[in-house]
Design an enzyme around this catalytic site. Structure first.
Site, PDB file in Angstrom:
ATOM      1  N   SER A 163       0.699  -1.245   0.000  1.00  0.00           N
ATOM      2  CA  SER A 163      -0.029  -0.227   0.099  1.00  0.00           C
ATOM      3  C   SER A 163       0.791   1.361  -0.164  1.00  0.00           C
ATOM      4  CB  SER A 163      -1.091  -0.120   1.268  1.00  0.00           C
ATOM      5  OG  SER A 163      -1.500   1.281   1.578  1.00  0.00           O
ATOM      6  N   TYR A 176      -2.578  -1.047  10.376  1.00  0.00           N
ATOM      7  CA  TYR A 176      -2.678  -1.379   8.940  1.00  0.00           C
ATOM      8  C   TYR A 176      -1.293  -0.743   8.458  1.00  0.00           C
ATOM      9  CZ  TYR A 176      -4.189  -1.159   4.065  1.00  0.00           C
ATOM     10  OH  TYR A 176      -4.036  -1.344   2.766  1.00  0.00           O
TER      11      TYR A 176
HETATM   12  P1  NAD Z   1     -11.301  -6.096  -0.500  1.00  0.00           P
HETATM   13  O1  NAD Z   1     -11.811  -5.941   1.007  1.00  0.00           O
HETATM   14  O2  NAD Z   1     -12.082  -6.009  -1.574  1.00  0.00           O
HETATM   15  O3  NAD Z   1     -10.545  -7.533  -0.643  1.00  0.00           O
HETATM   16  C1  NAD Z   1      -9.710  -7.971   0.355  1.00  0.00           C
HETATM   17  C2  NAD Z   1      -9.943  -9.492   0.173  1.00  0.00           C
HETATM   18  O4  NAD Z   1      -9.282 -10.111   1.211  1.00  0.00           O
HETATM   19  C3  NAD Z   1     -11.422  -9.868   0.502  1.00  0.00           C
HETATM   20  O5  NAD Z   1     -11.934 -10.421  -0.319  1.00  0.00           O
HETATM   21  C4  NAD Z   1     -11.323 -10.752   2.033  1.00  0.00           C
HETATM   22  O6  NAD Z   1     -12.605 -11.460   1.863  1.00  0.00           O
HETATM   23  C5  NAD Z   1     -10.051 -11.220   2.094  1.00  0.00           C
HETATM   24  N1  NAD Z   1      -9.765 -11.582   3.114  1.00  0.00           N
HETATM   25  C6  NAD Z   1      -9.723 -10.936   4.390  1.00  0.00           C
HETATM   26  N2  NAD Z   1      -9.315 -11.570   5.368  1.00  0.00           N
HETATM   27  C7  NAD Z   1      -8.741 -12.689   4.871  1.00  0.00           C
HETATM   28  C8  NAD Z   1      -8.291 -14.048   5.221  1.00  0.00           C
HETATM   29  N3  NAD Z   1      -7.994 -13.965   6.574  1.00  0.00           N
HETATM   30  N4  NAD Z   1      -7.828 -15.069   4.403  1.00  0.00           N
HETATM   31  C9  NAD Z   1      -8.346 -14.882   3.363  1.00  0.00           C
HETATM   32  N5  NAD Z   1      -8.759 -14.016   2.608  1.00  0.00           N
HETATM   33  C10 NAD Z   1      -9.276 -12.756   3.321  1.00  0.00           C
HETATM   34  O7  NAD Z   1     -10.055  -4.898  -0.700  1.00  0.00           O
HETATM   35  P2  NAD Z   1      -9.224  -4.632  -1.549  1.00  0.00           P
HETATM   36  O8  NAD Z   1      -9.086  -3.308  -1.786  1.00  0.00           O
HETATM   37  O9  NAD Z   1      -9.164  -5.195  -3.058  1.00  0.00           O
HETATM   38  O10 NAD Z   1      -7.939  -5.112  -0.974  1.00  0.00           O
HETATM   39  C11 NAD Z   1      -6.896  -6.014  -1.473  1.00  0.00           C
HETATM   40  C12 NAD Z   1      -5.463  -5.695  -0.982  1.00  0.00           C
HETATM   41  O11 NAD Z   1      -5.126  -4.478  -1.625  1.00  0.00           O
HETATM   42  C13 NAD Z   1      -5.502  -5.567   0.690  1.00  0.00           C
HETATM   43  O12 NAD Z   1      -3.889  -6.086   0.931  1.00  0.00           O
HETATM   44  C14 NAD Z   1      -5.243  -4.188   0.810  1.00  0.00           C
HETATM   45  O13 NAD Z   1      -4.446  -3.754   2.064  1.00  0.00           O
HETATM   46  C15 NAD Z   1      -4.574  -3.796  -0.471  1.00  0.00           C
HETATM   47  N6  NAD Z   1      -4.635  -1.989  -1.045  1.00  0.00           N
HETATM   48  C16 NAD Z   1      -6.140  -1.602  -1.123  1.00  0.00           C
HETATM   49  C17 NAD Z   1      -6.115  -0.558  -1.434  1.00  0.00           C
HETATM   50  C18 NAD Z   1      -7.493   0.411  -1.952  1.00  0.00           C
HETATM   51  O14 NAD Z   1      -7.456   1.559  -1.984  1.00  0.00           O
HETATM   52  N7  NAD Z   1      -8.346  -0.434  -1.999  1.00  0.00           N
HETATM   53  C19 NAD Z   1      -5.044   0.670  -1.212  1.00  0.00           C
HETATM   54  C20 NAD Z   1      -3.745   0.028  -0.770  1.00  0.00           C
HETATM   55  C21 NAD Z   1      -3.765  -1.494  -0.767  1.00  0.00           C
END
Ligand code: NAD
Length: 278
Positions: A163, A176
């Site tokens: 991130s 986080y």
């Molecule tokens: P999201 O909530 O749509 O996806 C996260 C996924 O992880 C979900 O499908 C959830 O069910 C799954 N998950 C949670 N706990 C879990 C576990 N213990 N075992 C297996 N699966 C699990 O959000 P996203 O934005 O798609 O996030 C994906 C990644 O991207 C994350 O690591 C997040 O930190 C990172 N990220 C997202 C953003 C953003 O702006 N959306 C920015 C920076 C980083």
């Protein structure tokens, strides 16, 4: 929907026939990565929590329907036995795996003085322990299988979803930010350790991407306007923006890259507050 012409244009990536595990693939960025890898001809293992198996099955069906191949593997990435079972079932189905997208992650913020130890630990468990456990299983499988030069120049590829908060401090989300800071050095230290085995380990650091994890930051016009102040490029990112970077890092087009973090953030890390006269 996967368009046939998209699939054809993605053949140049050389991912056809490779096996990818995408964690947290039933929504957001993981979902987009699974579809993109499927479009590129990879066999895709869609990891999800037990509670999301129906959604994951529909994503697998979408990939299968276009001539790709996908399976659903329910596993909690923070649970060692679950992760080992997940890798065993993928190897049983496809013979091996070549690409790990270490994507599953959660947020659970609070004012620091009120943050409970269990809230702190839950985020570390999923975001950091989860990436450790999956990367360890991947490294073991890459070494067991050995190099397949006709498939890829690398023994295996690991892509860690970090991130911008591996760099930008984040008040009220200290757990986080600490987890993503940890991913940065987990990724680099592992990259250093396994480069001699021809295993490449890189990270993608997304900025603000339109997914369920940060819905409150973009779902109202007021929230979206506030968020856009932080993004010089002037738009919120889409999950496909991240999937495009992931495809590059998974392919041999990035064969000389290891230990790198690609910031895919519309300029969020460019100190946008200094855009005026500083
Ligand atoms: P999201 O909530 O749509 O996806 C996260 C996924 O992880 C979900 O499908 C959830 O069910 C799954 N998950 C949670 N706990 C879990 C576990 N213990 N075992 C297996 N699966 C699990 O959000 P996203 O934005 O798609 O996030 C994906 C990644 O991207 C994350 O690591 C997040 O930190 C990172 N990220 C997202 C953003 C953003 O702006 N959306 C920015 C920076 C980083």
């Amino acid at each position: 929907m996967i368009a046939a012409e998209t699939a054809a244009t993605r053949d140049f990536l050389g991912l056809r026939g490779q096996v990818a595990i995408v964690t947290g693939a039933s929504s957001g960025i993981g979902h987009a990565c699974a579809l993109a890898l499927g479009e590129a001809g990879a066999h895709v293992a869609i990891n999800c929590l037990q509670s999301s198996q129906d959604v994951a099955a529909s994503i697998a069906a979408e990939i299968d329907a276009t001539g790709g191949s996908a399976m659903v593997v329910a596993a909690d990435v923070s649970d060692e036995a679950d992760v080992e079972r997940m890798f065993a079932s993928v190897v049983e189905r496809y013979g091996t795996m070549h690409i790990l997208i270490n994507n599953a992650g959660i947020q659970s913020g609070a004012p620091f003085r009120d943050m409970t130890l269990s809230q702190w630990r839950k985020v570390m468990d999923v975001n950091l322990d989860g990436q450790f456990l999956c990367a360890r299983s991947a490294v073991r499988e890459f070494r067991r299988r050995g190099l397949q030069p006709e498939i890829s120049a690398a023994l295996g590829k690991i892509i860690c979803m970090s991130s911008v908060h591996q760099r930008i401090p984040w008040a009220f989300e200290t757990n986080y930010a600490a987890s993503k800071g940890g991913i940065s050095l987990l990724m680099k230290s592992l990259a250093q350790e396994v480069a001699g085995d021809r295993i490449r380990v890189n990270a993608v650091a997304p900025g603000a991407i339109r997914t369920p994890i940060n819905r409150e930051a973009w779902e109202t016009p007021e929230a979206e306007k506030k968020l856009l102040d932080l993004i010089p490029y002037g738009r919120i990112g889409e999950p496909a923006d991240i999937a495009n970077a992931v495809l590059f890092l998974a392919s041999d087009f990035s064969d000389y890259m290891t230990g790198s973090t690609m910031f895919v953030d519309g300029g969020m890390t460019l100190y946008p507050g200094f855009r005026g006269e500083g």
